[in-house]
Scaffold this active site. Structure first.
Site, PDB file in Angstrom:
ATOM      1  CG  PHE A 169      -1.990   1.046   1.139  1.00  0.00           C
ATOM      2  CD1 PHE A 169      -2.975   0.969   0.159  1.00  0.00           C
ATOM      3  CD2 PHE A 169      -2.009   2.112   2.006  1.00  0.00           C
ATOM      4  CE1 PHE A 169      -3.962   1.942   0.057  1.00  0.00           C
ATOM      5  CE2 PHE A 169      -3.002   3.090   1.922  1.00  0.00           C
ATOM      6  CZ  PHE A 169      -3.973   3.001   0.942  1.00  0.00           C
ATOM      7  CG  ASP A 194      -0.551  -2.930   6.393  1.00  0.00           C
ATOM      8  OD1 ASP A 194      -1.650  -3.343   6.824  1.00  0.00           O
ATOM      9  OD2 ASP A 194      -0.397  -1.812   5.869  1.00  0.00           O
ATOM     10  CE1 TYR A 251      -9.832   1.658   6.426  1.00  0.00           C
ATOM     11  CE2 TYR A 251      -8.772   2.372   8.455  1.00  0.00           C
ATOM     12  CZ  TYR A 251      -8.717   2.136   7.094  1.00  0.00           C
ATOM     13  OH  TYR A 251      -7.557   2.388   6.401  1.00  0.00           O
ATOM     14  CE  LYS A 252      -8.101  -1.412   4.620  1.00  0.00           C
ATOM     15  NZ  LYS A 252      -8.610  -0.489   3.596  1.00  0.00           N
ATOM     16  NE  ARG A 292     -10.345  -2.658  -3.354  1.00  0.00           N
ATOM     17  CZ  ARG A 292      -9.782  -2.059  -2.308  1.00  0.00           C
ATOM     18  NH1 ARG A 292      -8.576  -2.413  -1.910  1.00  0.00           N
ATOM     19  NH2 ARG A 292     -10.400  -1.082  -1.679  1.00  0.00           N
TER      20      ARG A 292
END
Length: 398
Positions: A114, A185, A210-211, A357
């Site tokens: 990322f 990560d 939050y995912k 996605r």
């Protein structure tokens, strides 16, 4: 424990008529969250005022919730703490790991990581000013570049674009063989697939909530420090909450013991309350069941889309064991096609340059949602319904 996915779906507030395949970016609202957050405001904040830090347990939320997360990721109790953003936690972990290998100058990562993680590494290297540099290689070439020059191997286990999954245990073992430390990560792993940090021998890890965890926009991140490093890990960001005695208000910094030293500023209590409500759901879930159902739904999705949409090319690994809980496709007009899908009630997202996605989150996604998504994608592609000017105007958030 066998996971009841009918029960889990009932725990979420999902808009009527929406197929939500973007929980890998932002999870939906748990029904219990508004009441839990409201309870912090009334009666806790309203009646206890500043006493809430002690009487309502606000001050210890980063550590109590850290222990709950630790149990979900195979971490030892007392070695996970919650707070701040994922970028900040990556920065802290990376700085601590580099300080433990002062004779080495290379941070090794991959080109699929990322960007924020890479930006943090570049910025830290510049700040150190001692020749430390970030080296990125293709994901499949990481193992071959693990040499005795490497101080830290910094990887995201699951690629945010394609869902490609690294072998955490094997790469950690390889890194240790050459004397390097590891920083993982877990942004696209936590809540998507089984994670066992202690068994894999991981040195440092960080992740967000939050995912897949559904703790809400801006929900806090967490950091893991392995027990063998806990007493020596430097903190880089020496905030008052990471002090051994924050309310002694010493002018000099003394780090707290274990992972509590990785606390920085005042805890975000409202966001931690939302996380608490989300963790209540997850503690009724077996992650092995989630993973098995995710694979079954993903395989159904891939087969359906490929059978009916030859314009789309699979970007994710074909073998389910090599990907996380998302499926991505290449399409030259991917942004416009995704906007057309969203307009028809199927929500995924777009990642440059051409990736559509779709997150497969079994807590609230089942076969009916997968089948409706396939039908809608097929309609959009067969009719070129994406080819409208309004779908090609890119928003700030894609």
């Amino acid at each position: 424990m066998t996971t009841d996915f009918t029960w889990t779906r009932a725990q979420f507030q999902l808009p009527e008529g929406i197929v939500y395949l973007d929980g890998n970016s932002l999870g939906p609202l748990p029904k219990a969250t508004p009441e839990r957050v409201a309870r912090v405001m009334q009666p806790e904040w309203q009646n206890l005022l500043i006493g809430g830090w002690t009487k309502a347990g606000w001050h210890m939320m980063p550590e109590t919730q850290g222990d709950r997360i630790a149990a979900m990721i195979g971490a030892e109790p007392g070695h996970v703490v919650v707070g701040d953003t994922l970028s900040i936690k990556v920065y802290q972990a990376l700085a601590a790991a580099l300080a433990l290998r002062p004779e080495r100058r290379v941070i090794l990562s991959d080109t699929g990581n990322f960007p924020s993680d890479l930006y943090m590494a570049e910025g830290l290297a510049e700040t150190l000013g001692n020749g430390t540099r970030l080296v990125t290689v293709a994901p499949e070439d990481v193992a071959a570049h693990l040499t005795e020059e490497v101080a830290v191997l910094m990887l995201t286990e699951v690629d945010y674009r394609t869902g490609r999954r690294h072998d955490m245990a094997a790469l950690t073992r390889k890194a240790h063989e050459v004397g390097a430390l590891t920083l993982w990560d877990l942004a696209h792993s936590f809540g998507a697939l089984p994670v066992d940090l202690a068994a894999a021998g991981v040195d440092f890890a960080a992740g967000c909530t939050y995912k897949y965890i559904n703790a809400g926009p801006g929900a806090p991140a967490f950091i893991y420090v392995a027990p063998r490093h806990a007493g020596a890990a430097g903190t880089a960001l020496q905030g008052w909450q990471g002090h051994e005695a924050p309310f002694a208000f010493d002018l000099g910094y003394r780090p707290a013991s274990r992972v509590a030293r990785m606390r920085v500023g005042t805890p975000p209590v409202l966001q931690l309350a939302a996380l608490e409500a989300a963790l209540d759901i997850w503690e009724q879930v077996d992650i092995a069941d989630v993973r098995a159902r995710s694979i079954a739904l993903s395989e159904r999705f891939i087969a359906g889309v490929e059978a009916r949409c030859p314009q789309l090319r699979l970007a994710s690994p074909r073998a389910p064991e090599h990907r996380g809980s998302q499926v991505s496709f290449h399409f030259s007009e991917g942004y416009a096609a995704m906007q057309a899908l969203i307009a028809r009630g199927v929500i995924g997202d777009f990642r440059a340059p051409d990736i559509m996605r779709f997150g497969i989150c079994p807590l609230y996604v089942g076969e009916p949602e997968i089948d409706r998504a396939i039908d809608t994608i097929a309609d959009v592609m067969a009719g070129c319904l994406w080819d409208r000017p309004e779908y090609k105007v890119k928003a700030m958030v894609t």
